[in-house]
Write a protein that holds these residues in place. Structure first.
Motif, PDB file in Angstrom:
ATOM      1  N   VAL A  20      10.701 -12.856  -2.793  1.00  0.00           N
ATOM      2  CA  VAL A  20       9.590 -12.178  -2.129  1.00  0.00           C
ATOM      3  C   VAL A  20      10.044 -11.697  -0.756  1.00  0.00           C
ATOM      4  CG1 VAL A  20       7.264 -12.449  -1.198  1.00  0.00           C
ATOM      5  CG2 VAL A  20       7.882 -13.576  -3.343  1.00  0.00           C
ATOM      6  N   GLU A  21       9.881 -10.393  -0.519  1.00  0.00           N
ATOM      7  CA  GLU A  21      10.218  -9.807   0.773  1.00  0.00           C
ATOM      8  C   GLU A  21       8.988  -9.723   1.673  1.00  0.00           C
ATOM      9  OE1 GLU A  21      13.031  -6.218   2.184  1.00  0.00           O
ATOM     10  OE2 GLU A  21      11.502  -5.675   0.725  1.00  0.00           O
ATOM     11  N   SER A  22       7.836  -9.376   1.068  1.00  0.00           N
ATOM     12  CA  SER A  22       6.590  -9.315   1.825  1.00  0.00           C
ATOM     13  C   SER A  22       5.410  -9.474   0.868  1.00  0.00           C
ATOM     14  CB  SER A  22       6.464  -7.996   2.594  1.00  0.00           C
ATOM     15  OG  SER A  22       6.376  -6.914   1.697  1.00  0.00           O
ATOM     16  N   ILE A  23       4.264  -9.829   1.435  1.00  0.00           N
ATOM     17  CA  ILE A  23       3.046 -10.054   0.647  1.00  0.00           C
ATOM     18  C   ILE A  23       1.906  -9.293   1.303  1.00  0.00           C
ATOM     19  CG2 ILE A  23       1.414 -11.776  -0.234  1.00  0.00           C
ATOM     20  CD1 ILE A  23       3.692 -13.861   0.169  1.00  0.00           C
ATOM     21  N   GLU A  24       1.160  -8.549   0.494  1.00  0.00           N
ATOM     22  CA  GLU A  24      -0.042  -7.864   0.968  1.00  0.00           C
ATOM     23  C   GLU A  24      -1.224  -8.366   0.162  1.00  0.00           C
ATOM     24  OE1 GLU A  24       0.134  -3.598   1.115  1.00  0.00           O
ATOM     25  OE2 GLU A  24       2.271  -3.662   1.584  1.00  0.00           O
ATOM     26  N   ILE A  25      -2.291  -8.755   0.859  1.00  0.00           N
ATOM     27  CA  ILE A  25      -3.513  -9.215   0.203  1.00  0.00           C
ATOM     28  C   ILE A  25      -4.645  -8.309   0.652  1.00  0.00           C
ATOM     29  CG2 ILE A  25      -5.124 -11.129  -0.112  1.00  0.00           C
ATOM     30  CD1 ILE A  25      -2.786 -13.012   0.629  1.00  0.00           C
ATOM     31  N   THR A  26      -5.301  -7.675  -0.322  1.00  0.00           N
ATOM     32  CA  THR A  26      -6.470  -6.852  -0.016  1.00  0.00           C
ATOM     33  C   THR A  26      -7.665  -7.423  -0.752  1.00  0.00           C
ATOM     34  OG1 THR A  26      -5.892  -5.327  -1.795  1.00  0.00           O
ATOM     35  CG2 THR A  26      -5.155  -4.737   0.399  1.00  0.00           C
ATOM     36  N   ASP A  27      -8.818  -7.310  -0.123  1.00  0.00           N
ATOM     37  CA  ASP A  27     -10.032  -7.891  -0.690  1.00  0.00           C
ATOM     38  C   ASP A  27     -11.136  -6.844  -0.662  1.00  0.00           C
ATOM     39  OD1 ASP A  27     -11.857  -9.648  -1.695  1.00  0.00           O
ATOM     40  OD2 ASP A  27     -11.873 -10.992   0.022  1.00  0.00           O
ATOM     41  N   ASP A  28     -11.581  -6.422  -1.850  1.00  0.00           N
ATOM     42  CA  ASP A  28     -12.757  -5.566  -1.903  1.00  0.00           C
ATOM     43  C   ASP A  28     -13.920  -6.424  -2.406  1.00  0.00           C
ATOM     44  OD1 ASP A  28     -12.406  -5.788  -4.639  1.00  0.00           O
ATOM     45  OD2 ASP A  28     -11.695  -3.739  -4.920  1.00  0.00           O
ATOM     46  N   ALA A  29     -15.013  -5.835  -2.715  1.00  0.00           N
ATOM     47  CA  ALA A  29     -16.193  -6.609  -3.099  1.00  0.00           C
ATOM     48  C   ALA A  29     -16.023  -7.339  -4.425  1.00  0.00           C
ATOM     49  CB  ALA A  29     -17.412  -5.702  -3.161  1.00  0.00           C
ATOM     50  N   LEU A  30     -15.175  -6.834  -5.311  1.00  0.00           N
ATOM     51  CA  LEU A  30     -15.045  -7.427  -6.633  1.00  0.00           C
ATOM     52  C   LEU A  30     -13.796  -8.285  -6.807  1.00  0.00           C
ATOM     53  CD1 LEU A  30     -16.096  -4.365  -8.811  1.00  0.00           C
ATOM     54  CD2 LEU A  30     -17.474  -6.353  -8.197  1.00  0.00           C
ATOM     55  N   TYR A  31     -12.662  -7.820  -6.289  1.00  0.00           N
ATOM     56  CA  TYR A  31     -11.390  -8.490  -6.549  1.00  0.00           C
ATOM     57  C   TYR A  31     -10.619  -8.741  -5.265  1.00  0.00           C
ATOM     58  CZ  TYR A  31     -12.018  -6.941 -11.387  1.00  0.00           C
ATOM     59  OH  TYR A  31     -12.513  -6.722 -12.636  1.00  0.00           O
ATOM     60  N   ARG A  32      -9.769  -9.746  -5.320  1.00  0.00           N
ATOM     61  CA  ARG A  32      -8.749  -9.937  -4.299  1.00  0.00           C
ATOM     62  C   ARG A  32      -7.440  -9.554  -4.975  1.00  0.00           C
ATOM     63  NH1 ARG A  32      -8.446 -15.106  -0.567  1.00  0.00           N
ATOM     64  NH2 ARG A  32     -10.031 -13.875   0.453  1.00  0.00           N
ATOM     65  N   THR A  33      -6.722  -8.622  -4.385  1.00  0.00           N
ATOM     66  CA  THR A  33      -5.479  -8.122  -4.969  1.00  0.00           C
ATOM     67  C   THR A  33      -4.298  -8.629  -4.156  1.00  0.00           C
ATOM     68  OG1 THR A  33      -6.632  -6.123  -5.684  1.00  0.00           O
ATOM     69  CG2 THR A  33      -4.234  -6.057  -5.686  1.00  0.00           C
ATOM     70  N   TYR A  34      -3.368  -9.268  -4.853  1.00  0.00           N
ATOM     71  CA  TYR A  34      -2.143  -9.775  -4.238  1.00  0.00           C
ATOM     72  C   TYR A  34      -0.999  -8.873  -4.667  1.00  0.00           C
ATOM     73  CZ  TYR A  34      -4.827 -14.106  -3.680  1.00  0.00           C
ATOM     74  OH  TYR A  34      -5.779 -15.025  -3.353  1.00  0.00           O
ATOM     75  N   GLU A  35      -0.273  -8.328  -3.701  1.00  0.00           N
ATOM     76  CA  GLU A  35       0.907  -7.516  -3.993  1.00  0.00           C
ATOM     77  C   GLU A  35       2.114  -8.217  -3.403  1.00  0.00           C
ATOM     78  OE1 GLU A  35       0.471  -3.520  -2.607  1.00  0.00           O
ATOM     79  OE2 GLU A  35      -0.928  -3.003  -4.197  1.00  0.00           O
TER      80      GLU A  35
END
Length: 60
Positions: A32-47
């Motif tokens: 893993v080089e980097s982690i991005e976490i985004t959160d909208d109303a329905l899902y939390r997305t981990y990249e």
């Protein structure tokens, strides 16, 4: 090595850190080089961006 997919618990996803060896069980494996976490109303997305240039994306 940690397996990252839709069956992975939120706690396990939160525990992944830079430098961990991860796989998506198909073709993407690397550190893993980097982690991005985004959160909208329905899902939390981990990249999880790997040093190989690939990205593992998990929606929870």
């Amino acid at each position: 090595m940690k397996r990252l997919n839709s069956d992975t618990t939120t706690e396990e996803l939160q525990d992944v850190k830079k430098g961990d060896l991860v796989t998506d069980t198909f073709s993407k494996t690397g550190l893993v080089e980097s982690i991005e976490i985004t959160d909208d109303a329905l899902y939390r997305t981990y990249e999880f961006h790997l040093v190989t240039g690939r990205v593992i994306t998990v929606k929870k």
